[in-house]
Scaffold this motif. Structure first.
Motif, PDB file in Angstrom:
ATOM      1  N   ALA B  16       0.835  -1.200   0.000  1.00 31.81           N
ATOM      2  CA  ALA B  16       0.000   0.000   0.000  1.00 31.81           C
ATOM      3  C   ALA B  16       0.874   1.257   0.000  1.00 31.81           C
ATOM      4  N   ALA B  17       1.906   1.260   0.845  1.00 31.96           N
ATOM      5  CA  ALA B  17       2.766   2.448   0.953  1.00 31.96           C
ATOM      6  C   ALA B  17       3.495   2.724  -0.358  1.00 31.96           C
ATOM      7  N   GLU B  18       4.013   1.660  -0.957  1.00 31.38           N
ATOM      8  CA  GLU B  18       4.768   1.865  -2.196  1.00 31.38           C
ATOM      9  C   GLU B  18       3.898   2.422  -3.305  1.00 31.38           C
ATOM     10  N   SER B  19       2.711   1.850  -3.473  1.00 30.34           N
ATOM     11  CA  SER B  19       1.898   2.350  -4.576  1.00 30.34           C
ATOM     12  C   SER B  19       1.354   3.737  -4.245  1.00 30.34           C
ATOM     13  N   PHE B  20       1.073   3.978  -2.965  1.00 31.37           N
ATOM     14  CA  PHE B  20       0.623   5.321  -2.585  1.00 31.37           C
ATOM     15  C   PHE B  20       1.706   6.357  -2.881  1.00 31.37           C
ATOM     16  N   VAL B  21       2.912   6.098  -2.417  1.00 31.30           N
ATOM     17  CA  VAL B  21       4.005   7.064  -2.585  1.00 31.30           C
ATOM     18  C   VAL B  21       4.243   7.337  -4.064  1.00 31.30           C
ATOM     19  N   ASN B  22       4.243   6.279  -4.840  1.00 29.22           N
ATOM     20  CA  ASN B  22       4.444   6.423  -6.275  1.00 29.22           C
ATOM     21  C   ASN B  22       3.365   7.316  -6.901  1.00 29.22           C
ATOM     22  N   ASP B  23       2.108   7.008  -6.589  1.00 21.97           N
ATOM     23  CA  ASP B  23       1.005   7.767  -7.205  1.00 21.97           C
ATOM     24  C   ASP B  23       0.956   9.199  -6.694  1.00 21.97           C
ATOM     25  N   PHE B  24       1.189   9.353  -5.398  1.00 16.97           N
ATOM     26  CA  PHE B  24       1.014  10.687  -4.806  1.00 16.97           C
ATOM     27  C   PHE B  24       2.027  11.686  -5.376  1.00 16.97           C
ATOM     28  N   TYR B  25       3.310  11.310  -5.412  1.00 17.79           N
ATOM     29  CA  TYR B  25       4.313  12.276  -5.901  1.00 17.79           C
ATOM     30  C   TYR B  25       4.219  12.462  -7.412  1.00 17.79           C
ATOM     31  N   THR B  26       3.781  11.430  -8.101  1.00 17.04           N
ATOM     32  CA  THR B  26       3.525  11.605  -9.531  1.00 17.04           C
ATOM     33  C   THR B  26       2.469  12.682  -9.729  1.00 17.04           C
ATOM     34  N   SER B  27       1.485  12.645  -8.848  1.00 14.16           N
ATOM     35  CA  SER B  27       0.412  13.627  -8.938  1.00 14.16           C
ATOM     36  C   SER B  27       0.906  15.035  -8.591  1.00 14.16           C
ATOM     37  N   LEU B  28       1.729  15.154  -7.538  1.00 12.23           N
ATOM     38  CA  LEU B  28       2.283  16.475  -7.191  1.00 12.23           C
ATOM     39  C   LEU B  28       3.114  17.027  -8.342  1.00 12.23           C
ATOM     40  N   ASN B  29       3.853  16.139  -9.004  1.00 15.35           N
ATOM     41  CA  ASN B  29       4.749  16.591 -10.064  1.00 15.35           C
ATOM     42  C   ASN B  29       4.005  16.859 -11.368  1.00 15.35           C
ATOM     43  N   GLY B  30       3.065  15.954 -11.689  1.00 18.57           N
ATOM     44  CA  GLY B  30       2.551  16.022 -13.051  1.00 18.57           C
ATOM     45  C   GLY B  30       1.052  16.117 -13.221  1.00 18.57           C
ATOM     46  N   SER B  31       0.272  15.575 -12.293  1.00 20.35           N
ATOM     47  CA  SER B  31      -1.188  15.638 -12.484  1.00 20.35           C
ATOM     48  C   SER B  31      -1.815  16.272 -11.247  1.00 20.35           C
ATOM     49  N   ARG B  32      -1.619  17.571 -11.172  1.00 18.27           N
ATOM     50  CA  ARG B  32      -2.004  18.277  -9.953  1.00 18.27           C
ATOM     51  C   ARG B  32      -3.507  18.381  -9.768  1.00 18.27           C
ATOM     52  N   GLY B  33      -4.255  18.174 -10.830  1.00 17.36           N
ATOM     53  CA  GLY B  33      -5.711  18.176 -10.708  1.00 17.36           C
ATOM     54  C   GLY B  33      -6.222  16.996  -9.895  1.00 17.36           C
ATOM     55  N   GLN B  34      -5.351  16.009  -9.647  1.00 19.29           N
ATOM     56  CA  GLN B  34      -5.753  14.804  -8.896  1.00 19.29           C
ATOM     57  C   GLN B  34      -5.444  14.918  -7.411  1.00 19.29           C
ATOM     58  N   ILE B  35      -4.722  15.947  -7.013  1.00 21.64           N
ATOM     59  CA  ILE B  35      -4.162  15.978  -5.653  1.00 21.64           C
ATOM     60  C   ILE B  35      -5.230  15.771  -4.585  1.00 21.64           C
ATOM     61  N   ALA B  36      -6.335  16.496  -4.695  1.00 22.15           N
ATOM     62  CA  ALA B  36      -7.348  16.437  -3.631  1.00 22.15           C
ATOM     63  C   ALA B  36      -7.909  15.026  -3.460  1.00 22.15           C
ATOM     64  N   SER B  37      -7.890  14.229  -4.527  1.00 24.30           N
ATOM     65  CA  SER B  37      -8.492  12.895  -4.455  1.00 24.30           C
ATOM     66  C   SER B  37      -7.688  11.936  -3.577  1.00 24.30           C
ATOM     67  N   PHE B  38      -6.496  12.344  -3.147  1.00 25.08           N
ATOM     68  CA  PHE B  38      -5.691  11.481  -2.277  1.00 25.08           C
ATOM     69  C   PHE B  38      -6.071  11.606  -0.802  1.00 25.08           C
ATOM     70  N   TYR B  39      -6.909  12.577  -0.488  1.00 25.54           N
ATOM     71  CA  TYR B  39      -7.216  12.860   0.915  1.00 25.54           C
ATOM     72  C   TYR B  39      -8.623  12.419   1.274  1.00 25.54           C
ATOM     73  N   VAL B  40      -8.823  12.139   2.561  1.00 25.73           N
ATOM     74  CA  VAL B  40     -10.191  11.876   3.018  1.00 25.73           C
ATOM     75  C   VAL B  40     -10.985  13.164   2.847  1.00 25.73           C
ATOM     76  N   PRO B  41     -12.294  13.054   2.586  1.00 29.82           N
ATOM     77  CA  PRO B  41     -13.089  14.277   2.450  1.00 29.82           C
ATOM     78  C   PRO B  41     -13.061  15.060   3.762  1.00 29.82           C
ATOM     79  N   SER B  42     -13.192  16.370   3.662  1.00 26.32           N
ATOM     80  CA  SER B  42     -13.174  17.193   4.873  1.00 26.32           C
ATOM     81  C   SER B  42     -14.340  16.805   5.776  1.00 26.32           C
ATOM     82  N   ASN B  43     -14.041  16.790   7.068  1.00 27.29           N
ATOM     83  CA  ASN B  43     -15.083  16.372   8.007  1.00 27.29           C
ATOM     84  C   ASN B  43     -15.938  17.564   8.415  1.00 27.29           C
ATOM     85  N   ASP B  44     -16.918  17.291   9.218  1.00 30.37           N
ATOM     86  CA  ASP B  44     -17.812  18.333   9.718  1.00 30.37           C
ATOM     87  C   ASP B  44     -17.039  19.214  10.706  1.00 30.37           C
TER      88      ASP B  44
END
Lengths: 661, 172
Positions: B16-44
């Protein structure tokens, strides 16, 4: 240094006179004394005060040059020691071998050249008609000082035949001497040619062009200030002679060719960068950087760049070098239309060049600013003070106890905070960036003591190794701690700047009591810092490391009431502490000002501001003292009201009227 | 029905950690429109707690959209390079489930992790841009409705783990 460069500027004719004077003085000493004694001086003069030079350098470029020459005193110590040695080692390379073949008269390895046009010089009144001065001058001018193979030219023999001075030189120096033909010496244009070669009209052959370019570079290089003065190239007599700027095609090719010749003069890029720290491209009618853009490839580490008095109109005219010259410290753009067109351009230029200290001779950054923010480039996440969201001092106490214990008594520490469900592992980042402030050689890292249990998943991909490198339970963790080198962390209070400690509440931490199946609140604590690695006796420091350590802590049933759930350590090469310095100093200072601690600094624990205010008001009422004296009195009494009254009673007689005003 | 061995835990967490790290930094570097989808939705916000907790260089960001917006509009070119990655199981049983009644796969998808990353980030431009060392820390939780996620969808096509806490710092 400054006065030396000053002289030729104020009195452009001085060099010839000075040289003549020196010639007389050093006449008895011969060539050696001249070289050893006067070389520096001559080089400093060189190029600047050239009599034959059509355009004097503009004021802005003078300023840069004078600054550089002042700075040059610093670098000069490196160069002056070595300039005459290393940089002045030289052999006139390929162009010579071609010309050598054409040289007609040979005498035991020497080639004869005839020198004409020198008789009418201002030195003609010298006893020998100026011949000895002329010979010294030729030797200097023809000597190469730019490049890895810098070398002195020596004229072995000479005799005067009527209006001709015939000199004999080693074959390899012929090219260098022929190249200076047409230079002006003591007011006279001196012509140097091969005996019997007749009047040679230089055409643009590759070898000739190369020789010309090399001559241009030599003549325009100042070894003392490490300045390559490429200003007003269009006015250069040598280049005009070659008709380089008459055709568009040669104009375009000229600068890249010049850079290629420059690169060819050096064996390694390091030698090149050490020899040239400043370049002037002033007075070149540049409208953009298209023609000169190769400069940034040839001299990427330039410190000083003069672009004054060109026709650069806007920032986009400079775009080619926007992402170049990361070491640039001083840039001169004065005398360009950009000054009028875009008054805001300095702000943008500062962003382009993070180490820029001076722009148009005006200081834009201090040395300290450059050092502390060497790598910062205007990011939307400026470095701020730590975000430490504690509750009841739990996280703070943990950090204080933990690192003291880790340094002094690891077995006790593992019993104190870890239980059979706690886990610990560490990873080594062997490739981590190092301290940007470090200079000199980089120390070997030597990870032997760590590597066999490092759990860096980027390196360890076998599942059994990944499983066995995770330590669970007090005993396994204690054993693992014992296998790591002894450490000494900096003091948390007195060396706070070496730490970056952050914490926040982390929900969903397992509850060891089992009462909360959804998990309980704990903390995530992230600590960045450094430690001294000690030898087994615990006295000698063997290495300095940086680390990142992440804890998840939760409520525990042990003696401390706190248990470590996860403890993850990353060890890496020492990376300094400057990254922890907040960038937005003004903003952070403001934040601290609104903190209540500042308003009422000496309130003891458990005493709220409201209660304190009530106590002050009550004391005012009972004693008649004003607010300030009442507050001081209570502070002195440790915010004990009864003691405050006693204090008042004991000092009442000594209080002046100001206490009651 | 199912139990997880120590090896299972390591396998699931490290994968889980390896694929997360790979996807997350790829997103920071290249597909920034995806960044928010890595986080839990904001709570109340009325709960008095801000989740996801996102801290960048000491600044707590309001939510993942703020982070994504800053990356999209203000952040220059970046190349985040994770050089070292490590992961622990934080909570082996996030939601109370009877392990005797569920499959091994459900147990695997009921853990949370602590991830520690050490690396460098190249800023502004490839090769010659300024470089910083960074340390990044995450708590990943399963993408389940119980922990505030939207679930991975019927075919399990969504992200399996989401960021509940993040603490990033430039450290060099």
């Amino acid at each position: 240094m400054a006065s030396r460069t000053q002289t030729p500027r104020n009195a452009p004719r001085a060099p010839a006179a000075a040289r003549r004077g020196r010639g007389g003085r050093g006449g008895g000493g011969g060539l050696r004394s001249d070289r050893d004694g006067d070389l520096t001086m001559d080089i400093a003069v060189k190029g600047r005060g050239r009599i034959g030079k059509p355009t004097p350098p503009p004021s802005a470029s003078r300023d840069l040059t004078s600054r550089i020459s002042r700075g040059g005193a610093r670098g000069g110590s490196i160069l002056s020691g070595r300039a005459r040695g290393a940089i002045l080692r030289q052999a006139a390379a390929s162009d010579i071998s071609m010309k050598e073949a054409r040289a007609p008269a040979r005498q035991g390895g020497l080639t004869e050249l005839k020198v004409t046009g020198w008789e009418k010089s201002k030195a003609s009144s010298d006893a020998d008609g100026g011949v000895s001065s002329l010979i010294k001058w030729m030797e200097k001018k023809a000597s190469h000082k730019l490049g890895s193979r810098a070398k002195q030219v020596k004229i072995k023999k000479s005799h005067v035949e009527g209006s001709e001075l015939v000199i004999s030189v080693p074959a390899e120096d012929v090219g260098a001497l022929v190249r200076i033909s047409g230079y002006v010496w003591a007011g006279a244009t001196v012509k140097i040619e091969r005996v019997g070669a007749g009047t040679e009209e230089p055409g643009i052959s590759t070898a000739d062009l190369k020789a010309t370019l090399k001559g241009v570079l030599e003549r325009r290089y100042n070894a003392d200030t490490k300045l390559l003065d490429l200003s007003a190239l269009g006015q250069d007599a040598d280049l005009q002679k070659q008709s380089i700027f008459e055709k568009k095609s040669t104009t375009q090719k000229f600068f890249p060719a010049l850079m290629k010749v420059l690169e060819g003069a050096f064996d390694t890029p390091a030698e090149k960068d050490a020899a040239i720290s400043s370049v002037s491209l002033a007075n070149n009618e540049l409208v953009d950087l298209t023609h000169v853009t190769t400069l940034s490839l040839t001299l990427p580490k330039l410190h000083n760049l003069d672009l004054s008095n060109n026709s650069l109109r806007k920032l986009s005219s400079l775009d080619n070098w926007r992402r170049r010259f990361f070491q640039l410290e001083h840039l001169v753009l004065s005398g360009n239309p950009i000054e009028q067109n875009d008054p805001e351009y300095p702000a943008e230029i500062m962003k382009w060049y993070p180490k820029l200290r001076l722009l148009n001779n005006i200081q834009v950054r201090t040395e300290e600013e450059v050092n502390s923010k060497a790598t910062v480039t205007d990011l939307p996440f400026p470095v701020r003070t730590p975000l430490f969201q504690d509750q009841d001092g739990i996280a703070e106490n943990f950090v204080r106890t933990f690192f003291a214990g880790f340094d002094s008594d690891r077995p006790a520490l593992s019993g104190h905070y870890y239980d059979d469900q706690s886990d610990f592992s560490y990873a080594v980042n062997t490739q981590a960036p190092r301290d940007p402030a470090a200079t000199g050689h980089t120390e070997k890292q030597e990870w032997d003591q760590y590597i066999k249990n490092s759990r860096n998943l980027k390196k360890i991909d076998h599942l059994p190794a990944r499983t066995s490198r995770l330590f669970r339970g007090t005993q396994a963790i204690s054993d693992s701690f014992a296998s790591l080198p002894r450490t000494r962390h900096p003091d948390l209070a007195t060396e706070a700047r070496k730490w970056m400690i952050e914490a926040h509440i982390q929900p969903g931490v397992p509850d060891p009591s089992g009462n909360s199946p959804m998990g309980v609140d704990g903390f995530m604590i992230v600590v960045h810092g450094e430690y001294d690695e000690l030898d087994s006796s615990g006295t000698q420091v063997t290495k300095k490391r940086s680390f990142d350590r992440t804890f998840i802590i939760g409520p525990g049933t042990g003696p401390s009431g706190v248990r470590v759930v996860n403890d993850m350590l990353t060890v890496r090469a020492y990376g300094g502490a400057q990254a922890f310095e907040p960038e937005s100093v003004g903003e952070d200072a403001q934040q601290q000002n609104v903190a209540p601690a500042d308003a009422v600094p000496q309130l003891p624990a458990g005493l709220t501001v409201e209660v304190a205010e009530q106590m002050v008001a009550e004391l005012q009422k009972q004693t008649g003292m004003n607010v300030q004296f009442s507050k001081d009195c209570l502070e002195a009494a440790g915010w004990d009201f009864a003691k405050g009254m006693e204090t008042f009673a004991s000092v009442k007689g000594n209080l002046g009227p100001e206490a009651f005003a | 029905m199912g139990t997880l061995t120590e090896t299972d835990r390591t396998r699931v967490s490290t994968t889980a950690a390896e694929s997360f790290v790979n996807d997350f930094y790829t997103s920071l570097n290249g597909s920034r429109g995806q960044i928010a989808s890595f986080y839990v939705p904001s709570n109340d916000p009325s709960t008095g707690r801000v989740l996801p907790h996102i801290s960048f260089n000491g600044e707590q960001l309001q939510d993942a959209n703020v982070l994504q917006d800053r990356f999209q509009k203000q952040m220059p070119w970046t190349h985040f390079e994770p050089q070292s990655v490590n992961v622990h199981v934080l909570n082996p049983s996030v939601n109370p489930i009877d392990s005797s009644k569920v499959s091994k796969r459900e147990l695997e998808q009921n853990m949370s992790f602590t991830v520690q990353v050490s690396g460098y980030v190249r800023l502004v431009e490839r090769r010659d841009g300024p470089m910083r060392g960074f340390s990044d820390n995450f708590v990943l939780v399963p993408n389940q409705e119980e922990v505030g996620g939207r679930g991975t969808g019927k075919q399990g096509e969504g992200r399996k783990w989401l960021i509940q806490s993040q603490n990033l710092r430039f450290v060099v």
